[in-house]
Design a protein around this motif. Structure first.
Motif, PDB file in Angstrom:
ATOM      1  N   PRO A   1       0.834  -1.205   0.000  1.00  0.00           N
ATOM      2  CA  PRO A   1       0.000   0.000   0.000  1.00  0.00           C
ATOM      3  C   PRO A   1       0.868   1.254   0.000  1.00  0.00           C
ATOM      4  CG  PRO A   1       0.070  -0.940   2.207  1.00  0.00           C
ATOM      5  CD  PRO A   1       0.850  -1.880   1.318  1.00  0.00           C
TER       6      PRO A   1
ATOM      7  N   ASP B   1       1.667   5.024   0.144  1.00  0.00           N
ATOM      8  CA  ASP B   1       1.116   6.258   0.697  1.00  0.00           C
ATOM      9  C   ASP B   1       1.807   7.452   0.041  1.00  0.00           C
ATOM     10  OD1 ASP B   1       0.251   8.407   2.198  1.00  0.00           O
ATOM     11  OD2 ASP B   1       1.132   7.709   4.095  1.00  0.00           O
TER      12      ASP B   1
ATOM     13  N   GLY C   1      -2.684   1.852  -4.598  1.00  0.00           N
ATOM     14  CA  GLY C   1      -3.339   2.825  -3.730  1.00  0.00           C
ATOM     15  C   GLY C   1      -3.769   4.057  -4.486  1.00  0.00           C
TER      16      GLY C   1
ATOM     17  N   ILE D   1      -3.422  -7.062  -0.164  1.00  0.00           N
ATOM     18  CA  ILE D   1      -2.623  -5.919   0.310  1.00  0.00           C
ATOM     19  C   ILE D   1      -1.858  -6.310   1.565  1.00  0.00           C
ATOM     20  CG2 ILE D   1      -2.743  -3.588   1.268  1.00  0.00           C
ATOM     21  CD1 ILE D   1      -4.991  -3.004  -0.675  1.00  0.00           C
TER      22      ILE D   1
END
Length: 234
Positions: free
Chosen positions: A33, A35, A72, A232
């Motif tokens: 994931p 960010d 993501g 994930i």
């Protein structure tokens, strides 16, 4: 009913309607994931300004976490777009990411998850833009759905024509490299829309945070199609 709710209702009634977008082994593959918000302090202005360094950082996240892809971004309020004036027009800058990004090596195959037709395509060749882009159109009972594939290789848009029939799970494209995909680390921008107006070969993938409610009515969550949640990495 939001766009996500509308698509979810259709999928509930037609659970086998959608196939794959990328090759993924649900048993063994894990997805990192990624960010890209301001809370990620590794994303310094210097790193984001250097596409090679940014690419190496993404590759490093994948390697360290033993993940095939990083994913993501749906409705993520991102800081990365200050690297390009494309998103910094007068007034409110665009920072809200409207699709999902799948990060992996250049040349990664991309498939059409459902049968449809080519709506349009273009090479949006600007710094920070999509680069080669394909929009597909699907006609379901009661509504039309569009999907956008951005940051592709240039060969992905060769030989296409509007109205061209595309089959479910057909190979349609590959990830482009930084020299052709708008100067980004290799990845796919995948986005769903119920209405694209008169858009042709392009549709905003980054919007205004103040218009989030408006986007919710038109742009479904791609996870409904992808089913990535169980892969994930925790």
């Amino acid at each position: 009913m939001t766009a996500t709710e509308k698509l979810a209702t259709y999928i509930k009634a037609n659970p086998n309607a959608f196939g794959k977008l990328v090759d993924l082994d649900p048993v063994h593959d894990k997805l990192y994931p990624l960010d890209l918000t301001i809370s990620n302090t590794e994303l310094t202005p210097e790193l984001l300004a250097d596409t090679a360094a940014f690419s190496a950082w993404v590759d490093g996240r994948l390697a360290v976490n033993n993940c095939r892809y990083a994913v993501g971004g749906y409705m993520e309020h991102r800081s990365v777009y200050n690297r390009s004036q494309l998103f910094n027009a007068d007034g409110e800058p665009r920072r809200l990411h409207l699709g999902v990004d799948i990060w992996g090596p250049a040349g990664t195959p991309v498939y059409a998850p459902v049968a449809g037709t080519v709506h349009s395509f273009a090479d949006n060749n600007n710094f920070g833009d999509y680069g080669p882009t394909i929009i597909l159109q699907y006609q379901f009972t009661g509504f039309t759905l569009y999907s956008l594939y951005g940051h592709l290789s240039r060969e992905s848009i060769e030989g296409l024509h509007e109205g061209m029939v595309i089959q479910k799970n057909q190979l349609i494209a590959t990830f482009g490299d930084a020299s052709e995909n708008g100067s980004w680390p290799p990845h796919l921008h995948f986005q769903l829309m119920l209405d694209i107006g008169d858009a042709n070969g392009d549709y905003p993938g980054v919007g205004y945070y103040s218009r989030r409610g408006e986007y919710d009515q038109n742009i479904p969550d791609p996870e409904l199609v992808l089913n990535f949640a169980n892969a994930i990495k925790a």
